[in-house]
Design an enzyme around this catalytic site. Structure first.
Site, PDB file in Angstrom:
ATOM      1  N   ARG A  71      -2.529 -14.673   4.526  1.00 28.14           N
ATOM      2  CA  ARG A  71      -3.038 -13.836   5.494  1.00 28.14           C
ATOM      3  C   ARG A  71      -2.408 -13.969   6.730  1.00 28.14           C
ATOM      4  O   ARG A  71      -2.205 -13.187   7.515  1.00 28.14           O
ATOM      5  CB  ARG A  71      -4.721 -14.220   5.643  1.00 28.14           C
ATOM      6  CG  ARG A  71      -5.393 -13.798   4.393  1.00 28.14           C
ATOM      7  CD  ARG A  71      -5.619 -12.344   4.492  1.00 28.14           C
ATOM      8  NE  ARG A  71      -6.300 -11.994   5.628  1.00 28.14           N
ATOM      9  CZ  ARG A  71      -7.026 -10.573   5.437  1.00 28.14           C
ATOM     10  NH1 ARG A  71      -7.383  -9.897   4.616  1.00 28.14           N
ATOM     11  NH2 ARG A  71      -7.645 -10.166   6.478  1.00 28.14           N
ATOM     12  N   PHE A 108     -14.783   4.486   8.078  1.00 32.82           N
ATOM     13  CA  PHE A 108     -13.600   4.697   7.515  1.00 32.82           C
ATOM     14  C   PHE A 108     -13.286   4.601   5.985  1.00 32.82           C
ATOM     15  O   PHE A 108     -12.196   5.097   5.475  1.00 32.82           O
ATOM     16  CB  PHE A 108     -12.461   3.656   8.215  1.00 32.82           C
ATOM     17  CG  PHE A 108     -12.839   2.460   7.770  1.00 32.82           C
ATOM     18  CD1 PHE A 108     -12.445   1.697   6.597  1.00 32.82           C
ATOM     19  CD2 PHE A 108     -13.483   1.493   8.869  1.00 32.82           C
ATOM     20  CE1 PHE A 108     -12.733   0.389   6.348  1.00 32.82           C
ATOM     21  CE2 PHE A 108     -13.545  -0.077   8.456  1.00 32.82           C
ATOM     22  CZ  PHE A 108     -13.345  -0.237   7.477  1.00 32.82           C
ATOM     23  N   ARG A 162       2.675  -6.831   8.835  1.00 34.36           N
ATOM     24  CA  ARG A 162       2.006  -5.654   9.512  1.00 34.36           C
ATOM     25  C   ARG A 162       2.823  -5.339  10.820  1.00 34.36           C
ATOM     26  O   ARG A 162       2.792  -4.163  11.058  1.00 34.36           O
ATOM     27  CB  ARG A 162       0.563  -5.970   9.550  1.00 34.36           C
ATOM     28  CG  ARG A 162      -0.261  -5.806   8.351  1.00 34.36           C
ATOM     29  CD  ARG A 162      -1.693  -6.236   8.296  1.00 34.36           C
ATOM     30  NE  ARG A 162      -2.443  -5.906   7.216  1.00 34.36           N
ATOM     31  CZ  ARG A 162      -3.690  -6.384   6.854  1.00 34.36           C
ATOM     32  NH1 ARG A 162      -4.246  -7.385   7.338  1.00 34.36           N
ATOM     33  NH2 ARG A 162      -4.407  -5.959   5.747  1.00 34.36           N
ATOM     34  N   GLU A 208      -9.674  -9.798  -7.527  1.00 35.32           N
ATOM     35  CA  GLU A 208      -8.814  -8.808  -7.195  1.00 35.32           C
ATOM     36  C   GLU A 208      -7.698  -8.889  -8.303  1.00 35.32           C
ATOM     37  O   GLU A 208      -7.192  -7.779  -8.620  1.00 35.32           O
ATOM     38  CB  GLU A 208      -8.436  -8.657  -5.713  1.00 35.32           C
ATOM     39  CG  GLU A 208      -9.452  -8.527  -4.984  1.00 35.32           C
ATOM     40  CD  GLU A 208      -9.366  -8.647  -3.314  1.00 35.32           C
ATOM     41  OE1 GLU A 208     -10.062  -8.418  -2.650  1.00 35.32           O
ATOM     42  OE2 GLU A 208      -8.249  -9.194  -3.082  1.00 35.32           O
ATOM     43  N   LYS A 228       0.975  -1.092   0.122  1.00 31.61           N
ATOM     44  CA  LYS A 228      -0.093   0.094  -0.043  1.00 31.61           C
ATOM     45  C   LYS A 228       0.861   1.033   0.162  1.00 31.61           C
ATOM     46  O   LYS A 228       1.982   1.079   0.164  1.00 31.61           O
ATOM     47  CB  LYS A 228      -1.080  -0.061   1.165  1.00 31.61           C
ATOM     48  CG  LYS A 228      -2.175  -1.319   1.083  1.00 31.61           C
ATOM     49  CD  LYS A 228      -2.955  -1.231   2.431  1.00 31.61           C
ATOM     50  CE  LYS A 228      -3.821  -2.320   2.327  1.00 31.61           C
ATOM     51  NZ  LYS A 228      -4.984  -2.159   3.321  1.00 31.61           N
ATOM     52  N   HIS A 245      -2.030  -5.483   1.766  1.00 30.26           N
ATOM     53  CA  HIS A 245      -3.315  -6.199   1.316  1.00 30.26           C
ATOM     54  C   HIS A 245      -3.144  -7.571   0.910  1.00 30.26           C
ATOM     55  O   HIS A 245      -2.121  -7.918   0.470  1.00 30.26           O
ATOM     56  CB  HIS A 245      -4.155  -5.526   0.161  1.00 30.26           C
ATOM     57  CG  HIS A 245      -5.311  -6.194  -0.393  1.00 30.26           C
ATOM     58  ND1 HIS A 245      -6.603  -6.174   0.405  1.00 30.26           N
ATOM     59  CD2 HIS A 245      -5.482  -7.102  -1.211  1.00 30.26           C
ATOM     60  CE1 HIS A 245      -7.363  -6.849  -0.004  1.00 30.26           C
ATOM     61  NE2 HIS A 245      -6.955  -7.572  -1.211  1.00 30.26           N
ATOM     62  N   ASN A 269      -1.971   0.079   7.002  1.00 30.29           N
ATOM     63  CA  ASN A 269      -1.338  -1.255   7.472  1.00 30.29           C
ATOM     64  C   ASN A 269      -0.639  -1.948   6.509  1.00 30.29           C
ATOM     65  O   ASN A 269      -0.255  -3.215   6.513  1.00 30.29           O
ATOM     66  CB  ASN A 269      -2.529  -2.077   8.186  1.00 30.29           C
ATOM     67  CG  ASN A 269      -3.580  -2.484   7.044  1.00 30.29           C
ATOM     68  OD1 ASN A 269      -3.483  -2.023   5.851  1.00 30.29           O
ATOM     69  ND2 ASN A 269      -4.767  -3.136   7.347  1.00 30.29           N
ATOM     70  N   TYR A 323     -12.699  -1.492  -3.048  1.00 27.97           N
ATOM     71  CA  TYR A 323     -13.272  -1.662  -1.579  1.00 27.97           C
ATOM     72  C   TYR A 323     -14.641  -1.421  -1.334  1.00 27.97           C
ATOM     73  O   TYR A 323     -15.168  -1.048  -0.262  1.00 27.97           O
ATOM     74  CB  TYR A 323     -12.434  -0.633  -0.795  1.00 27.97           C
ATOM     75  CG  TYR A 323     -11.022  -0.979  -0.364  1.00 27.97           C
ATOM     76  CD1 TYR A 323     -10.782  -2.135   0.402  1.00 27.97           C
ATOM     77  CD2 TYR A 323     -10.012  -0.385  -0.958  1.00 27.97           C
ATOM     78  CE1 TYR A 323      -9.415  -2.605   0.612  1.00 27.97           C
ATOM     79  CE2 TYR A 323      -8.531  -0.829  -0.677  1.00 27.97           C
ATOM     80  CZ  TYR A 323      -8.308  -1.881   0.167  1.00 27.97           C
ATOM     81  OH  TYR A 323      -7.048  -2.343   0.436  1.00 27.97           O
ATOM     82  N   THR A 372      -5.379  -7.337  10.665  1.00 25.21           N
ATOM     83  CA  THR A 372      -5.684  -5.911  10.220  1.00 25.21           C
ATOM     84  C   THR A 372      -5.005  -4.879  10.949  1.00 25.21           C
ATOM     85  O   THR A 372      -4.251  -3.917  10.500  1.00 25.21           O
ATOM     86  CB  THR A 372      -7.195  -5.809  10.030  1.00 25.21           C
ATOM     87  OG1 THR A 372      -7.675  -6.763   9.220  1.00 25.21           O
ATOM     88  CG2 THR A 372      -7.397  -4.589   9.146  1.00 25.21           C
TER      89      THR A 372
END
Ligand code: IDP
Ligand code: MG
Length: 139
Positions: free
Chosen positions: A87, A59, A104, A128, A11, A117, A114, A51, A93
């Site tokens: 993950r 948010f 993270r 995606e 990100k 993704h 964070n 998203y 998260t």
């Protein structure tokens, strides 16, 4: 896309801080093969679409601002059990809740910013990945 693939984005915060190399090294060392990758920047429409599931969340506006403010690295990754294992590699998260050694925990500043993704299901990995890549750009 086969179910041994997942989709990731490094990100804007991770790119701004110069963490592309370190994060890709960790991804490779964890057994993922990069099958597609590019430096790109999401438009507002891209981020709102990507998203969309979160559009009613408080948010959402901040999330769209954040994800569009600078370049990201988008990539498709391949490994047995890719979605679940990735993950695990990225962690929770909220970095305060992320396990030691996760991406993270190491690189995320907050629950909003964070660093990375990871797709949450095989179906979303396919959706995606196809959002960012097609045909000859996937190896
Ligand atoms: P995930 O990225 O771990 O799958 P999601 O719940 O799908 O988490 O949320 C998508 C993204 O939205 C998060 O990665 C984070 O950037 C942002 N986000 C999620 N929850 C919050 C929050 O409570 N405050 C601010 N941003 C959030
Ligand atoms: Mg998610």
């Amino acid at each position: 896309m086969a179910t041994n693939r997942t989709f990731t984005m490094l990100k804007p915060d991770a790119v701004e801080k110069g963490h592309i190399g370190a994060i890709l090294e960790k991804i490779s060392a964890s057994g993922f093969r990069i099958v597609a990758m590019k430096l790109t920047q999401m438009t507002r429409t891209d981020a709102e679409t990507f998203y969309a599931i979160h559009k009613e969340r408080p948010f959402f506006g901040d999330l769209v601002e954040y994800m569009t403010r600078g370049p990201i690295v988008a990539a498709i990754l391949e490994k047995d059990n890719a979605v679940e294992d990735f993950r695990t590699l990225i962690g929770a998260t909220n970095p305060e809740e992320a396990a030691e050694g996760t991406i993270r925990k190491l690189y995320a500043a907050s629950i909003g910013e964070n660093a990375v993704h990871g797709s949450d299901s095989d179906d979303n990995a396919a959706i995606e990945g196809a959002f960012h890549f097609s045909g000859r750009d996937i190896f």
